[in-house]
Write an enzyme that holds these catalytic residues in place. Sequence first.
Site, mmCIF file in Angstrom:
data_model
loop_
_atom_site.group_PDB
_atom_site.id
_atom_site.type_symbol
_atom_site.label_atom_id
_atom_site.label_comp_id
_atom_site.label_asym_id
_atom_site.label_seq_id
_atom_site.Cartn_x
_atom_site.Cartn_y
_atom_site.Cartn_z
ATOM 1 N N HIS A 1 14.399 -0.475 -0.980
ATOM 2 C CA HIS A 1 14.481 -0.118 1.227
ATOM 3 C C HIS A 1 15.497 -0.024 1.421
ATOM 4 O O HIS A 1 16.532 -0.364 1.279
ATOM 5 C CB HIS A 1 14.747 -1.558 1.064
ATOM 6 C CG HIS A 1 14.202 -2.830 1.947
ATOM 7 N ND1 HIS A 1 13.674 -1.413 3.337
ATOM 8 C CD2 HIS A 1 14.069 -3.533 2.269
ATOM 9 C CE1 HIS A 1 13.450 -2.573 3.586
ATOM 10 N NE2 HIS A 1 13.439 -3.579 3.737
ATOM 11 N N ARG B 1 4.867 -0.496 3.657
ATOM 12 C CA ARG B 1 5.690 -1.226 2.099
ATOM 13 C C ARG B 1 4.126 -1.845 1.142
ATOM 14 O O ARG B 1 2.846 -2.279 1.559
ATOM 15 C CB ARG B 1 5.767 -2.495 3.042
ATOM 16 C CG ARG B 1 6.712 -3.277 2.213
ATOM 17 C CD ARG B 1 7.336 -5.147 2.662
ATOM 18 N NE ARG B 1 8.356 -4.811 3.012
ATOM 19 C CZ ARG B 1 9.532 -5.340 3.150
ATOM 20 N NH1 ARG B 1 9.201 -6.957 3.736
ATOM 21 N NH2 ARG B 1 10.552 -4.879 3.829
ATOM 22 N N ARG C 1 11.449 -9.443 9.358
ATOM 23 C CA ARG C 1 12.118 -8.689 9.829
ATOM 24 C C ARG C 1 11.582 -7.662 10.203
ATOM 25 O O ARG C 1 11.825 -6.551 10.863
ATOM 26 C CB ARG C 1 13.538 -8.620 9.130
ATOM 27 C CG ARG C 1 14.111 -10.346 9.962
ATOM 28 C CD ARG C 1 15.045 -10.613 9.162
ATOM 29 N NE ARG C 1 13.915 -11.502 7.879
ATOM 30 C CZ ARG C 1 13.699 -12.780 7.867
ATOM 31 N NH1 ARG C 1 13.896 -12.898 9.114
ATOM 32 N NH2 ARG C 1 12.507 -12.833 7.398
ATOM 33 N N THR C 2 11.803 -6.510 8.445
ATOM 34 C CA THR C 2 10.982 -5.126 8.952
ATOM 35 C C THR C 2 10.255 -4.686 9.677
ATOM 36 O O THR C 2 10.384 -3.978 10.113
ATOM 37 C CB THR C 2 11.153 -4.517 7.145
ATOM 38 O OG1 THR C 2 12.043 -5.048 6.403
ATOM 39 C CG2 THR C 2 10.785 -3.376 7.026
ATOM 40 N N LYS D 1 -11.203 -2.868 -1.060
ATOM 41 C CA LYS D 1 -12.816 -2.256 -1.156
ATOM 42 C C LYS D 1 -12.479 -0.807 -2.542
ATOM 43 O O LYS D 1 -13.534 -0.501 -2.791
ATOM 44 C CB LYS D 1 -13.334 -1.521 -0.351
ATOM 45 C CG LYS D 1 -13.455 -2.654 0.695
ATOM 46 C CD LYS D 1 -14.467 -1.638 2.062
ATOM 47 C CE LYS D 1 -14.112 -2.752 3.451
ATOM 48 N NZ LYS D 1 -15.108 -2.258 5.025
#
Length: 335
Positions: free
Chosen positions: A135, A107, A57-58, A86
């Site tokens: 959030h 995120r 969703r986000t 890496k």
Amino acid sequence: MDFTGSHILSIDQFERPDIERIFRVADAMEPYASRRRVTRVLEGAILGNMFFEPSTRTRVSFGCAFNLLGGEVRETTGFESSAIAKGESLYDTARVLSGYSDVICMRHPQNGSVAEFAEASRVPVINGGDGSNEHPSQALLDLYTIRKEMAAKGKGLNGLRIAMIGDLKHGRTVHSLCRLLALYDQLHVTLVSPAELAMPEYLVELMRKAGHQVVVTDELTASISKVDIAYSTRIQEERFASKQEADLYRGRFRLNQQIYTQFCEPNTVIMHPLPRDSRAEANELDNDLNSNPNLAIFRQTDNGVLVRMALFALVLDVVELVDKHAQEVRWYSNR
């Protein structure tokens, strides 16, 4: 707050007039989100969508919001597909990728990681969730949803009665929502969770210092009997040391239509940041609630696009230009 060119990292950045401004802009985005009009105000702009934790969703909501404003989206999903695998530092990643983007949504599983990334970025960064910390855009869309749901019932935000239910220790959505609610007046907040998954004490104290009445309990049915909003959250399995540990708490606070009818007021609104865990052993919101008109979880997701469009428009300073770059929809739309 001066939104232009600013990072959006925490609810702590905002004062109440800032929230009200975001919501006014979100309201103005409705014709575009509902596909009644098209705007190309961000034509040529690029969103770097960087999601190092699973998201549906986000991630898609941010991308959709940017596309609806006419911009383009470039995505990085998972550590394995990035140079971080890496050994590249967040500083180097930020310096490089901010050269390819006009704004970045990120995120990351570590608390504070998005703020660290933003320090090195050359473009605005929006926090799409950093570990169990915050959030902010989810809290904004949650409050925007609460505002709309309450307005439909002739109520406002001040004096709101809300129960937050579930994993309140790890739930970054409720952490940010508590910060946001502290900006309003005379709320009654009930925090329902096992003692081991209780809301962090500093957030409880924040709300109490704001003048709110806060009750901490592990009793569900009594807690949802006199509330305007029942806000459920899932057990955040990814924050536990093992699935077995998470299973100790799964399914403890289940809400279904029978419990709703028996204990909730008829107009109590049901919210959830999603995804809701529909597995039989969890099922915090039963599917038999899907026909309940007070189930607002899908209205929440729709509102997320509006709020994220507003954030992009404010941060990139195009609020006054959106309508000037508008045209009619040319395709079939049954919205």
